[in-house]
Write a protein that holds these residues in place. Structure first.
Motif, PDB file in Angstrom:
ATOM      1  N   ASP A  18       0.842  -1.199   0.000  1.00  0.00           N
ATOM      2  CA  ASP A  18       0.000   0.000   0.000  1.00  0.00           C
ATOM      3  C   ASP A  18       0.876   1.249   0.000  1.00  0.00           C
ATOM      4  O   ASP A  18       1.926   1.285   0.658  1.00  0.00           O
ATOM      5  CB  ASP A  18      -0.917   0.015   1.219  1.00  0.00           C
ATOM      6  CG  ASP A  18      -1.988  -1.052   1.159  1.00  0.00           C
ATOM      7  OD1 ASP A  18      -2.241  -1.554   0.045  1.00  0.00           O
ATOM      8  OD2 ASP A  18      -2.550  -1.392   2.217  1.00  0.00           O
ATOM      9  N   PRO A  19       0.471   2.306  -0.719  1.00  0.00           N
ATOM     10  CA  PRO A  19       1.279   3.531  -0.752  1.00  0.00           C
ATOM     11  C   PRO A  19       1.274   4.229   0.597  1.00  0.00           C
ATOM     12  O   PRO A  19       0.272   4.201   1.332  1.00  0.00           O
ATOM     13  CB  PRO A  19       0.588   4.375  -1.821  1.00  0.00           C
ATOM     14  CG  PRO A  19      -0.830   3.876  -1.858  1.00  0.00           C
ATOM     15  CD  PRO A  19      -0.747   2.410  -1.552  1.00  0.00           C
ATOM     16  N   LEU A  20       2.396   4.845   0.933  1.00  0.00           N
ATOM     17  CA  LEU A  20       2.480   5.614   2.160  1.00  0.00           C
ATOM     18  C   LEU A  20       1.752   6.951   1.987  1.00  0.00           C
ATOM     19  O   LEU A  20       1.661   7.464   0.867  1.00  0.00           O
ATOM     20  CB  LEU A  20       3.948   5.864   2.521  1.00  0.00           C
ATOM     21  CG  LEU A  20       4.775   4.622   2.871  1.00  0.00           C
ATOM     22  CD1 LEU A  20       6.227   5.003   3.117  1.00  0.00           C
ATOM     23  CD2 LEU A  20       4.211   3.912   4.094  1.00  0.00           C
ATOM     24  N   PRO A  21       1.222   7.505   3.063  1.00  0.00           N
ATOM     25  CA  PRO A  21       0.493   8.784   2.943  1.00  0.00           C
ATOM     26  C   PRO A  21       1.428   9.909   2.513  1.00  0.00           C
ATOM     27  O   PRO A  21       2.603   9.950   2.889  1.00  0.00           O
ATOM     28  CB  PRO A  21      -0.060   9.001   4.351  1.00  0.00           C
ATOM     29  CG  PRO A  21       0.837   8.210   5.245  1.00  0.00           C
ATOM     30  CD  PRO A  21       1.250   7.010   4.456  1.00  0.00           C
ATOM     31  N   HIS A  22       0.900  10.824   1.706  1.00  0.00           N
ATOM     32  CA  HIS A  22       1.675  11.980   1.275  1.00  0.00           C
ATOM     33  C   HIS A  22       1.760  12.999   2.404  1.00  0.00           C
ATOM     34  O   HIS A  22       0.830  13.160   3.199  1.00  0.00           O
ATOM     35  CB  HIS A  22       1.030  12.618   0.043  1.00  0.00           C
ATOM     36  CG  HIS A  22       1.054  11.744  -1.173  1.00  0.00           C
ATOM     37  ND1 HIS A  22       2.203  11.488  -1.886  1.00  0.00           N
ATOM     38  CD2 HIS A  22       0.064  11.058  -1.801  1.00  0.00           C
ATOM     39  CE1 HIS A  22       1.920  10.691  -2.906  1.00  0.00           C
ATOM     40  NE2 HIS A  22       0.627  10.409  -2.871  1.00  0.00           N
ATOM     41  N   LEU A  23       2.908  13.651   2.471  1.00  0.00           N
ATOM     42  CA  LEU A  23       3.104  14.663   3.499  1.00  0.00           C
ATOM     43  C   LEU A  23       2.137  15.823   3.262  1.00  0.00           C
ATOM     44  O   LEU A  23       2.122  16.434   2.198  1.00  0.00           O
ATOM     45  CB  LEU A  23       4.547  15.158   3.479  1.00  0.00           C
ATOM     46  CG  LEU A  23       4.908  16.234   4.508  1.00  0.00           C
ATOM     47  CD1 LEU A  23       4.676  15.715   5.916  1.00  0.00           C
ATOM     48  CD2 LEU A  23       6.354  16.672   4.324  1.00  0.00           C
ATOM     49  N   SER A  24       1.321  16.102   4.255  1.00  0.00           N
ATOM     50  CA  SER A  24       0.318  17.148   4.130  1.00  0.00           C
ATOM     51  C   SER A  24       0.335  18.006   5.386  1.00  0.00           C
ATOM     52  O   SER A  24       0.374  17.480   6.512  1.00  0.00           O
ATOM     53  CB  SER A  24      -1.079  16.543   3.930  1.00  0.00           C
ATOM     54  OG  SER A  24      -2.061  17.548   3.912  1.00  0.00           O
TER      55      SER A  24
ATOM     56  N   SER B 110       4.859   1.246   6.854  1.00  0.00           N
ATOM     57  CA  SER B 110       3.415   1.083   6.683  1.00  0.00           C
ATOM     58  C   SER B 110       2.713   0.928   8.030  1.00  0.00           C
ATOM     59  O   SER B 110       1.586   1.401   8.202  1.00  0.00           O
ATOM     60  CB  SER B 110       3.125  -0.134   5.796  1.00  0.00           C
ATOM     61  OG  SER B 110       3.678   0.028   4.508  1.00  0.00           O
ATOM     62  N   MET B 111       3.368   0.273   8.982  1.00  0.00           N
ATOM     63  CA  MET B 111       2.780   0.078  10.301  1.00  0.00           C
ATOM     64  C   MET B 111       2.536   1.411  10.999  1.00  0.00           C
ATOM     65  O   MET B 111       1.512   1.609  11.668  1.00  0.00           O
ATOM     66  CB  MET B 111       3.695  -0.814  11.149  1.00  0.00           C
ATOM     67  CG  MET B 111       3.195  -1.115  12.553  1.00  0.00           C
ATOM     68  SD  MET B 111       1.647  -2.048  12.605  1.00  0.00           S
ATOM     69  CE  MET B 111       2.156  -3.536  11.736  1.00  0.00           C
ATOM     70  N   PHE B 112       3.457   2.363  10.844  1.00  0.00           N
ATOM     71  CA  PHE B 112       3.343   3.651  11.525  1.00  0.00           C
ATOM     72  C   PHE B 112       2.709   4.726  10.641  1.00  0.00           C
ATOM     73  O   PHE B 112       2.783   5.915  10.967  1.00  0.00           O
ATOM     74  CB  PHE B 112       4.721   4.123  11.981  1.00  0.00           C
ATOM     75  CG  PHE B 112       5.258   3.376  13.174  1.00  0.00           C
ATOM     76  CD1 PHE B 112       4.860   3.713  14.452  1.00  0.00           C
ATOM     77  CD2 PHE B 112       6.146   2.331  13.012  1.00  0.00           C
ATOM     78  CE1 PHE B 112       5.358   3.037  15.562  1.00  0.00           C
ATOM     79  CE2 PHE B 112       6.656   1.647  14.102  1.00  0.00           C
ATOM     80  CZ  PHE B 112       6.251   1.996  15.384  1.00  0.00           C
ATOM     81  N   ALA B 113       2.079   4.340   9.527  1.00  0.00           N
ATOM     82  CA  ALA B 113       1.527   5.317   8.593  1.00  0.00           C
ATOM     83  C   ALA B 113       0.458   6.197   9.242  1.00  0.00           C
ATOM     84  O   ALA B 113       0.328   7.377   8.893  1.00  0.00           O
ATOM     85  CB  ALA B 113       0.952   4.610   7.366  1.00  0.00           C
ATOM     86  N   ASP B 114      -0.307   5.656  10.177  1.00  0.00           N
ATOM     87  CA  ASP B 114      -1.369   6.419  10.833  1.00  0.00           C
ATOM     88  C   ASP B 114      -0.998   6.823  12.256  1.00  0.00           C
ATOM     89  O   ASP B 114      -1.878   7.153  13.066  1.00  0.00           O
ATOM     90  CB  ASP B 114      -2.665   5.604  10.861  1.00  0.00           C
ATOM     91  CG  ASP B 114      -3.206   5.326   9.470  1.00  0.00           C
ATOM     92  OD1 ASP B 114      -3.058   6.208   8.599  1.00  0.00           O
ATOM     93  OD2 ASP B 114      -3.762   4.226   9.248  1.00  0.00           O
ATOM     94  N   ALA B 115       0.284   6.816  12.555  1.00  0.00           N
ATOM     95  CA  ALA B 115       0.741   7.143  13.906  1.00  0.00           C
ATOM     96  C   ALA B 115       0.779   8.654  14.111  1.00  0.00           C
ATOM     97  O   ALA B 115       0.652   9.444  13.171  1.00  0.00           O
ATOM     98  CB  ALA B 115       2.118   6.544  14.162  1.00  0.00           C
ATOM     99  N   ARG B 116       0.957   9.047  15.376  1.00  0.00           N
ATOM    100  CA  ARG B 116       1.096  10.455  15.738  1.00  0.00           C
ATOM    101  C   ARG B 116       2.440  10.663  16.435  1.00  0.00           C
ATOM    102  O   ARG B 116       2.907   9.783  17.166  1.00  0.00           O
ATOM    103  CB  ARG B 116      -0.036  10.882  16.676  1.00  0.00           C
ATOM    104  CG  ARG B 116      -1.418  10.827  16.059  1.00  0.00           C
ATOM    105  CD  ARG B 116      -2.493  11.283  17.036  1.00  0.00           C
ATOM    106  NE  ARG B 116      -2.561  10.430  18.223  1.00  0.00           N
ATOM    107  CZ  ARG B 116      -2.164  10.810  19.443  1.00  0.00           C
ATOM    108  NH1 ARG B 116      -1.655  12.018  19.624  1.00  0.00           N
ATOM    109  NH2 ARG B 116      -2.274   9.985  20.463  1.00  0.00           N
ATOM    110  N   CYS B 117       3.044  11.804  16.214  1.00  0.00           N
ATOM    111  CA  CYS B 117       4.277  12.146  16.914  1.00  0.00           C
ATOM    112  C   CYS B 117       3.895  12.765  18.255  1.00  0.00           C
ATOM    113  O   CYS B 117       3.196  13.785  18.304  1.00  0.00           O
ATOM    114  CB  CYS B 117       5.111  13.126  16.082  1.00  0.00           C
ATOM    115  SG  CYS B 117       6.667  13.618  16.882  1.00  0.00           S
ATOM    116  N   ILE B 118       4.348  12.148  19.341  1.00  0.00           N
ATOM    117  CA  ILE B 118       3.924  12.597  20.674  1.00  0.00           C
ATOM    118  C   ILE B 118       5.065  13.236  21.466  1.00  0.00           C
ATOM    119  O   ILE B 118       4.870  13.609  22.634  1.00  0.00           O
ATOM    120  CB  ILE B 118       3.338  11.427  21.488  1.00  0.00           C
ATOM    121  CG1 ILE B 118       4.383  10.333  21.703  1.00  0.00           C
ATOM    122  CG2 ILE B 118       2.103  10.867  20.800  1.00  0.00           C
ATOM    123  CD1 ILE B 118       3.931   9.253  22.666  1.00  0.00           C
ATOM    124  N   GLY B 119       6.252  13.374  20.873  1.00  0.00           N
ATOM    125  CA  GLY B 119       7.331  14.020  21.609  1.00  0.00           C
ATOM    126  C   GLY B 119       8.692  13.467  21.251  1.00  0.00           C
ATOM    127  O   GLY B 119       8.888  12.845  20.195  1.00  0.00           O
TER     128      GLY B 119
END
Length: 466
Positions: free
Chosen positions: A133-139, A270-279
């Motif tokens: 699956d393609p990785l999300p584009h930087l937005s 791909s595993m961290f594609a929907d992750a959030r940066c928390i610090g």
């Protein structure tokens, strides 16, 4: 003068002739034969080149330029012929075969080894992802700063790992490594027992891992005379252990966690594609960004069964600000077990993995060593009833190859004796701690477990100096 034969020169020939996990396991319905067992019986050839540029190679523990010695031939791999020292030096393959055949160490009970293999043998990633699956584009516009920051960090990680174009060219992969496992600490409300002889009590072994797009993998791990193997054909995940037999895993198809430990950067991204940066956090003197991924409720529900309910599963990835590579990965999942008419018992399993010794293999950055610390924490309604078990694993990667010729979907066919009933992760918890009444029917449904209670964590015999 006979030239020493390179490991993957022979590997390529064996694979082309049909060597694969499925072919080597096809002789027995239970599939107890190792996929690398064919390599142990291959014959030596003369004037065979020891390098093949079409197969990526890695040899982490050998000096530069040194190759594995030729593996011996004949039905008796342990015997020497006419005192020939070449028959004694059998290379990594002979060492791996020894791990499969040797008896467990006297310092470990069977239940101790079962706990190590059950928890650390073949754990799965939190949720389903597809490496194709393609990785999300930087937005940046209309995107939370935590999400856009995570996307930027993943782009840096992908570039540092070899680049997306090179990673997308990989159709399949192979890895072989060594592992050492030990139960290092046991704690109750009143006492703490530490293993002061961890190096002497540790169980050594090895593993082999095959992967193929999309979503197919097979792993076999042998430690202390016991073997765990698991696989995925893209539609279901199965597992085989000596105590549960072959069974499917609850929930959706998920990657093998061991592949995320520096072996498969494409799946990791791909595993961290929907992750959030928390610090940020400093890990072993290195400043890192922290990405957090939470498993969705639907996946958690699909992985739960009967009285065992998985409440949460969270994954943290620590990416170096200096190199962009993944240097630490932590995941924790909490399981609630409700006994009939009794108090609920909670099990929290936390796995911390540290990745080291990154080196390129045909342009792909691979972590060639690392170690994991696993904590099993049990608690309930009573404050004084908690227990905590700490286990550790160290590994080194011996060989890595990409785009191995001849590997096909037939290599990932599930075992013939695969049970139709699925088994949840709670079945690997110590038996007596799961509630005798609540899981009696559940155990009868999925597998005929041992009637004894030798696997109870309370009854473990720890060979330690206190």
């Amino acid at each position: 003068m006979e030239e020493k034969r390179g490991f993957f020169s022979a590997l390529k020939e064996e694979v082309v002739r049909g060597l694969s996990p499925s072919r080597s396991r096809s002789k027995s319905p239970a599939r107890t034969v190792s996929p690398f067992s064919g390599l142990l019986r291959r014959k030596k050839h003369h004037n065979t080149p020891n390098h093949d540029s079409s197969v990526a190679r890695s040899a982490s523990l050998r000096p530069l330029g040194e190759t594995l010695t030729p593996l011996i031939e004949g039905p008796d791999p342990d015997g020497a012929e006419n005192g020939d020292p070449k028959r004694i030096r059998s290379g990594l393959g002979h060492w791996m075969k020894g791990q499969l055949s040797r008896a467990p160490s006297v310092s470990y009970k069977r239940s101790d080894l079962r706990l190590l293999l059950g928890v650390m043998g073949a754990p799965l990633a939190p949720l389903h992802v597809c490496a194709t699956d393609p990785l999300p584009h930087l937005s940046i516009k209309d995107t939370p700063i935590e999400t856009s920051s995570a996307q930027y960090i993943l782009q840096q990680y992908t570039a540092a790992s070899g680049g997306l174009r090179l990673q997308n060219s990989i159709r399949n992969a192979y890895a072989m490594g060594k592992v050492r496992m030990v139960a290092s600490e046991f704690e109750t409300a009143t006492r703490v027992v530490k293993n002061r002889n961890a190096s002497r009590c540790a169980e050594s072994g090895g593993f082999v891992l095959w992967q193929m797009n999309p979503d197919m993998w097979y792993v076999e791990l042998a430690v202390g005379g016991s073997k765990v193997h698991a696989g995925c054909n893209g539609k279901l995940v199965w597992r085989h252990t000596p105590w549960l037999g072959a069974h499917t895993a609850k929930g959706p198809v998920r990657p093998l966690r061991r592949a995320l430990q520096g072996l498969d950067p494409r799946t990791t991204a791909s595993m961290f594609a929907d992750a959030r940066c928390i610090g940020e956090k400093n890990i072993n003197g290195e400043d890192c960004f922290i990405l957090k991924l939470c498993t969705d409720p639907e996946t958690l529900k699909a992985r739960s069964e009967g009285p065992a309910e998985i409440i949460r599963h969270v994954l943290f990835g620590y990416f170096s600000q200096k190199t962009g590579l993944l240097v630490h990965i932590e995941d924790s999942h909490l399981t609630r077990i409700q006994s009939n008419g009794g108090d609920a018992v909670y099990w929290e399993t936390t796995i911390n993995s540290f990745l080291d010794d990154y080196r390129p293999v045909e342009g792909i950055m691979i972590a060639h060593s690392g170690h994991s610390v696993v904590t099993l924490f049990r608690f309930g309604e009573m404050a004084m009833s908690h227990t905590k078990t700490k286990m550790e694993e160290a590994w080194t990667i011996e060989e890595v190859a990409f785009n191995v010729p001849g590997l096909s979907v037939d290599c990932f066919i599930p075992p013939a004796d695969l049970r139709t009933s699925s088994v949840s992760e709670a079945c690997e918890l110590p038996h007596d701690e799961r509630g005798k009444n609540s899981l009696a029917v559940h155990r009868a449904k999925v597998i005929a477990l041992e009637k004894s209670h030798n696997c109870s964590i309370d009854n473990m015999i720890w060979k330690m100096e206190v």
